[in-house]
Motif scaffolding. Structure first.
Motif, PDB file in Angstrom:
ATOM      1  N   LEU A 177       8.449   1.962 -16.075  1.00  0.00           N
ATOM      2  CA  LEU A 177       8.968   0.604 -15.867  1.00  0.00           C
ATOM      3  C   LEU A 177       9.885   0.661 -14.654  1.00  0.00           C
ATOM      4  O   LEU A 177      10.911   1.335 -14.682  1.00  0.00           O
ATOM      5  N   VAL A 178       9.466   0.009 -13.571  1.00  0.00           N
ATOM      6  CA  VAL A 178      10.201   0.083 -12.303  1.00  0.00           C
ATOM      7  C   VAL A 178      10.987  -1.202 -12.097  1.00  0.00           C
ATOM      8  O   VAL A 178      10.413  -2.296 -12.088  1.00  0.00           O
ATOM      9  N   ARG A 179      12.302  -1.063 -11.951  1.00  0.00           N
ATOM     10  CA  ARG A 179      13.142  -2.238 -11.687  1.00  0.00           C
ATOM     11  C   ARG A 179      13.609  -2.182 -10.233  1.00  0.00           C
ATOM     12  O   ARG A 179      14.063  -1.126  -9.774  1.00  0.00           O
ATOM     13  N   SER A 180      13.474  -3.320  -9.549  1.00  0.00           N
ATOM     14  CA  SER A 180      13.890  -3.369  -8.146  1.00  0.00           C
ATOM     15  C   SER A 180      14.622  -4.683  -7.896  1.00  0.00           C
ATOM     16  O   SER A 180      14.680  -5.555  -8.770  1.00  0.00           O
ATOM     17  N   ASP A 181      15.149  -4.824  -6.670  1.00  0.00           N
ATOM     18  CA  ASP A 181      15.688  -6.125  -6.278  1.00  0.00           C
ATOM     19  C   ASP A 181      14.528  -7.020  -5.862  1.00  0.00           C
ATOM     20  O   ASP A 181      13.370  -6.740  -6.174  1.00  0.00           O
ATOM     21  N   GLY A 182      14.817  -8.056  -5.102  1.00  0.00           N
ATOM     22  CA  GLY A 182      13.779  -9.052  -4.830  1.00  0.00           C
ATOM     23  C   GLY A 182      12.775  -8.679  -3.759  1.00  0.00           C
ATOM     24  O   GLY A 182      11.919  -9.507  -3.421  1.00  0.00           O
ATOM     25  N   LEU A 183      12.846  -7.449  -3.193  1.00  0.00           N
ATOM     26  CA  LEU A 183      11.888  -7.081  -2.145  1.00  0.00           C
ATOM     27  C   LEU A 183      10.476  -7.038  -2.738  1.00  0.00           C
ATOM     28  O   LEU A 183      10.154  -6.185  -3.557  1.00  0.00           O
ATOM     29  N   ALA A 184       9.633  -7.976  -2.288  1.00  0.00           N
ATOM     30  CA  ALA A 184       8.347  -8.212  -2.956  1.00  0.00           C
ATOM     31  C   ALA A 184       7.396  -7.019  -2.881  1.00  0.00           C
ATOM     32  O   ALA A 184       6.518  -6.866  -3.728  1.00  0.00           O
ATOM     33  N   TYR A 185       7.568  -6.151  -1.862  1.00  0.00           N
ATOM     34  CA  TYR A 185       6.644  -5.017  -1.713  1.00  0.00           C
ATOM     35  C   TYR A 185       6.670  -4.077  -2.915  1.00  0.00           C
ATOM     36  O   TYR A 185       5.707  -3.361  -3.173  1.00  0.00           O
ATOM     37  N   PHE A 186       7.783  -4.061  -3.663  1.00  0.00           N
ATOM     38  CA  PHE A 186       7.859  -3.170  -4.808  1.00  0.00           C
ATOM     39  C   PHE A 186       6.860  -3.547  -5.898  1.00  0.00           C
ATOM     40  O   PHE A 186       6.607  -2.772  -6.813  1.00  0.00           O
ATOM     41  N   ALA A 187       6.291  -4.756  -5.818  1.00  0.00           N
ATOM     42  CA  ALA A 187       5.228  -5.119  -6.755  1.00  0.00           C
ATOM     43  C   ALA A 187       4.027  -4.184  -6.601  1.00  0.00           C
ATOM     44  O   ALA A 187       3.167  -4.107  -7.481  1.00  0.00           O
ATOM     45  N   GLY A 188       3.964  -3.443  -5.498  1.00  0.00           N
ATOM     46  CA  GLY A 188       2.892  -2.460  -5.274  1.00  0.00           C
ATOM     47  C   GLY A 188       2.839  -1.376  -6.333  1.00  0.00           C
ATOM     48  O   GLY A 188       1.811  -0.708  -6.478  1.00  0.00           O
ATOM     49  N   VAL A 189       3.914  -1.185  -7.110  1.00  0.00           N
ATOM     50  CA  VAL A 189       3.886  -0.156  -8.167  1.00  0.00           C
ATOM     51  C   VAL A 189       2.851  -0.498  -9.234  1.00  0.00           C
ATOM     52  O   VAL A 189       2.329   0.396  -9.906  1.00  0.00           O
ATOM     53  N   THR A 190       2.532  -1.795  -9.383  1.00  0.00           N
ATOM     54  CA  THR A 190       1.556  -2.184 -10.416  1.00  0.00           C
ATOM     55  C   THR A 190       0.141  -1.736 -10.025  1.00  0.00           C
ATOM     56  O   THR A 190      -0.738  -1.625 -10.873  1.00  0.00           O
ATOM     57  N   ASP A 191      -0.086  -1.476  -8.731  1.00  0.00           N
ATOM     58  CA  ASP A 191      -1.386  -0.944  -8.304  1.00  0.00           C
ATOM     59  C   ASP A 191      -1.554   0.517  -8.713  1.00  0.00           C
ATOM     60  O   ASP A 191      -2.639   1.076  -8.599  1.00  0.00           O
TER      61      ASP A 191
ATOM     62  N   LYS B  82       0.840  -1.206   0.000  1.00  0.00           N
ATOM     63  CA  LYS B  82       0.000   0.000   0.000  1.00  0.00           C
ATOM     64  C   LYS B  82       0.874   1.255   0.000  1.00  0.00           C
ATOM     65  O   LYS B  82       0.637   2.208  -0.755  1.00  0.00           O
ATOM     66  N   ALA B  83       1.909   1.259   0.873  1.00  0.00           N
ATOM     67  CA  ALA B  83       2.799   2.423   0.951  1.00  0.00           C
ATOM     68  C   ALA B  83       3.543   2.613  -0.368  1.00  0.00           C
ATOM     69  O   ALA B  83       3.737   3.747  -0.830  1.00  0.00           O
ATOM     70  N   ILE B  84       3.955   1.506  -0.999  1.00  0.00           N
ATOM     71  CA  ILE B  84       4.661   1.609  -2.282  1.00  0.00           C
ATOM     72  C   ILE B  84       3.724   2.124  -3.376  1.00  0.00           C
ATOM     73  O   ILE B  84       4.104   2.942  -4.218  1.00  0.00           O
ATOM     74  N   ALA B  85       2.459   1.686  -3.351  1.00  0.00           N
ATOM     75  CA  ALA B  85       1.491   2.170  -4.342  1.00  0.00           C
ATOM     76  C   ALA B  85       1.253   3.666  -4.160  1.00  0.00           C
ATOM     77  O   ALA B  85       1.201   4.426  -5.141  1.00  0.00           O
ATOM     78  N   ASN B  86       1.128   4.119  -2.908  1.00  0.00           N
ATOM     79  CA  ASN B  86       0.934   5.557  -2.651  1.00  0.00           C
ATOM     80  C   ASN B  86       2.145   6.362  -3.096  1.00  0.00           C
ATOM     81  O   ASN B  86       2.027   7.429  -3.697  1.00  0.00           O
ATOM     82  N   TRP B  87       3.345   5.828  -2.795  1.00  0.00           N
ATOM     83  CA  TRP B  87       4.565   6.517  -3.204  1.00  0.00           C
ATOM     84  C   TRP B  87       4.626   6.607  -4.745  1.00  0.00           C
ATOM     85  O   TRP B  87       5.001   7.630  -5.304  1.00  0.00           O
ATOM     86  N   THR B  88       4.245   5.537  -5.426  1.00  0.00           N
ATOM     87  CA  THR B  88       4.272   5.518  -6.893  1.00  0.00           C
ATOM     88  C   THR B  88       3.357   6.608  -7.449  1.00  0.00           C
ATOM     89  O   THR B  88       3.721   7.332  -8.383  1.00  0.00           O
ATOM     90  N   GLN B  89       2.169   6.730  -6.856  1.00  0.00           N
ATOM     91  CA  GLN B  89       1.235   7.737  -7.342  1.00  0.00           C
ATOM     92  C   GLN B  89       1.770   9.154  -7.139  1.00  0.00           C
ATOM     93  O   GLN B  89       1.571  10.035  -7.971  1.00  0.00           O
TER      94      GLN B  89
END
Ligand SMILES: [Zn+2]
Length: 211
Positions: free
Chosen positions: A178-192, A163-170
């Motif tokens: 196109l967001v590239r990250s390491d394996g921290l799964a929370y970064f998948a929040g950018v797709t929201d 949720k925090a990653i989605a808010n930050w993305t917005q």
């Protein structure tokens, strides 16, 4: 010293008059309209009303921009050769300008992100992102088509979750990045928030699952 009236150079945006004369005092020109409205080239800028030479400001911008760990007002005073109150004011104005500049733009295109933490651990506290004594933030870098860095934004967030990653993305990214990250799964929040996500695992490490 008052100089001769200039020929018309176009209407003033403030009063619509075209003619002006140039007054000079203390080395800085003041342009005076025939209705007596006055302005200077630095009016409406960061340097408005300053009595210091602009070269002092430019040196301060260079010094603050080059200091990786920040520059104290005392250090600025020493290097600029100005009084402490002047150095403090220059520092405050430049840092405020940097804050306002950063909040005005969003990153777009290809973005690399990582999680980062500010602060130290309390004795017995948890490590890294689970520490109670650290401020978590997102470090994001946009790249140009040649893969070279363009802009960077560091943004504190309440904690690492989707949720925090989605808010930050917005707030901080343009749509369709196109967001590239390491394996921290929370970064998948950018797709929201209508961005794409790609995981890059360095050194053969496996992505970390959500708890
Ligand atoms: Zn006028």
């Amino acid at each position: 010293m008052k100089l001769a009236w200039n020929s018309p150079v176009g209407p003033s945006p403030d009063c619509g008059h075209a003619e002006h004369c140039v007054l000079k005092s203390g080395g800085r020109k003041t342009f005076q309209c025939r209705c007596r409205l006055q302005t200077q080239l630095i009016a409406g800028t960061l340097f408005q009303s300053t009595h210091l030479k602009l070269s002092v400001w430019f040196l301060a911008i260079y010094l603050i921009g080059q200091a990786k760990t920040g520059l104290s007002a005392f250090a600025l005073q020493r290097q600029l050769g100005v009084s402490y109150p002047s150095a403090w004011l220059i520092q405050q104005k430049l840092m405020q300008a940097m804050v306002e500049r950063v909040t005005r733009y969003t990153l777009d295109g290809d973005i690399q992100v990582d999680d980062a933490y500010l602060g130290s651990e309390l004795a017995g506290g948890k490590a890294e992102r689970r520490s109670e004594n650290k401020v978590p933030f997102v470090a994001a870098l946009s790249l140009n088509p040649e893969g070279q860095p363009r802009f960077i934004k560091m943004a504190p967030i309440p904690g690492f979750n989707c949720k925090a990653i989605a808010n930050w993305t917005q707030d901080d990214l343009g749509p369709g990045c196109l967001v590239r990250s390491d394996g921290l799964a929370y970064f998948a929040g950018v797709t929201d928030a209508d961005c794409q996500h790609q995981v890059i695992i360095a050194g053969g490490r496996k992505p970390k699952d959500l708890p």
